[in-house]
Scaffold this active site. Structure first.
Site, short mmCIF file in Angstrom:
data_model
loop_
_atom_site.label_atom_id
_atom_site.label_comp_id
_atom_site.label_asym_id
_atom_site.label_seq_id
_atom_site.Cartn_x
_atom_site.Cartn_y
_atom_site.Cartn_z
N SER A 114 -39.28 75.98 25.22
CA SER A 114 -39.36 74.14 24.95
C SER A 114 -38.03 73.85 24.99
O SER A 114 -37.73 74.06 26.28
CB SER A 114 -39.97 73.90 24.08
OG SER A 114 -39.96 72.76 23.37
N GLU A 210 -42.39 73.58 32.82
CA GLU A 210 -43.61 73.85 32.60
C GLU A 210 -43.36 72.77 31.48
O GLU A 210 -41.87 71.88 31.07
CB GLU A 210 -44.81 74.21 31.25
CG GLU A 210 -42.91 75.06 30.51
CD GLU A 210 -43.14 74.94 29.57
OE1 GLU A 210 -43.86 73.80 28.87
OE2 GLU A 210 -42.26 74.51 28.94
N HIS A 272 -46.52 76.35 26.86
CA HIS A 272 -46.59 75.52 24.80
C HIS A 272 -48.56 75.41 24.95
O HIS A 272 -48.85 76.27 24.06
CB HIS A 272 -47.11 74.43 25.40
CG HIS A 272 -45.10 74.14 24.74
ND1 HIS A 272 -44.35 72.90 26.02
CD2 HIS A 272 -44.43 73.37 23.91
CE1 HIS A 272 -43.19 73.21 25.71
NE2 HIS A 272 -43.29 73.40 24.31
#
Length: 305
Positions: A114, A210, A272
């Protein structure tokens, strides 16, 4: 020039947990520490990992977060540095770290995902070391009250030991095979680094993308930014991880990525979602849309050096 060899982890090695981005939940982090100890690691937590400040989305001041990260990386007793969670804030540290000192300390494992994409990219540029994109100790896949998610934990264990563990996709946007060094991570963070010293380049590489909580038009905007910045020049292939709470992103992903003329494999459990598979950024890998798989490991990379 050969890349520094990242030492693979063994039971008894010391893992340091730091918080370069958002503040972790104390209960979840404690559970994450227990799960890592269950893998046989000694775990130490950075002095400022639980800090708070006026900007409540940051785990303490920039200076304190940078100091924890640098101290852990430069400590010869520490074999790996795990980021407690993502959120926001890692990019604020890039100008505060003493890259010469960290380079002199030698390679070790950096783990996160992330927001930690900013560190993955900066470590690649500044230190030239592979880094591990995977689950963080204060996040649900490792720190759920019911226990760590089994596939997530097994993938992390395999990645840390260097064992190959293919990651499967379930959707082919553009067929083919490709080999190259894996790079990338969270799309929002990659786009935010355009125009900086740590800007992304996918030349000769396979890129992982992503994200979470982004509407398709925003995904379009960020990929367009990377395209117009030249980041996709020379890319060999694309693998797409999870797109949690992003609506249906595949129409825009097809529109923007298929014209690159390279294989595009989607639906990998990287990012995630749950499970959260671990992959080595900076390591040689291959994608094959016929078998819908991403293969490669840090051990393969180091044996080829």
């Amino acid at each position: 020039m050969n890349k520094p060899r990242v030492p693979l982890l063994q039971q008894g090695d010391t893992v340091a947990i730091v918080s370069p981005s958002g503040p972790p939940d104390a209960v979840r982090l404690a559970r994450g520490v227990e799960r890592l100890e269950g893998l046989g690691f000694k775990v130490v937590v950075g002095a400022h990992a639980h800090d708070r400040q006026e900007l409540d989305y940051l785990a303490g001041s920039d200076a304190a977060r940078a100091a924890d990260l640098q101290e852990a990386w430069c400590d010869p007793a520490v074999s790996a540095v795990f980021c407690s969670r993502g959120g926001y804030g890692a990019a604020r540290l890039l100008g505060l770290l003493d890259w010469d000192a960290m380079r002199a300390a030698g390679p070790k494992v950096l783990l996160g995902s992330s927001d930690v994409t900013a560190l993955h990219q900066a470590f690649a540029v500044e230190l030239g070391v592979p880094t591990l994109h995977g689950p963080m100790p204060a996040c649900q896949t490792l720190a759920d009250e019911e226990g760590a998610e089994p596939r997530t934990l097994e993938s992390l264990r395999a990645a840390l030991s260097g064992a190959p563990l293919p990651v499967s996709g379930d959707l082919v946007l553009a067929p083919g095979r490709a080999e190259g060094v894996l790079t990338g991570g969270n799309l929002s963070l990659l786009a935010s680094l355009c125009g900086t010293r740590h800007r992304p380049s996918f030349d000769g590489k396979i890129v992982l993308l992503e994200d979470i909580g982004e509407e398709p038009y925003r995904i379009d905007r960020m990929i367009t930014q990377l395209l117009q910045a030249g980041a996709f020049g020379g890319v060999r292939g694309v693998v797409l991880g999870s797109w949690v709470d992003c609506g249906d992103p595949y129409a825009v992903l097809r529109d923007r990525l298929v014209p690159l003329g390279v294989p595009v494999l989607a639906g990998l459990a990287v990012g995630h979602g749950t499970p959260q598979m671990s992959v080595w950024l900076g390591a040689l890998c291959g994608i094959d849309t016929e078998s819908c798989s991403l293969t490669g490991s840090i051990r393969d990379e180091q044996q080829a050096m």
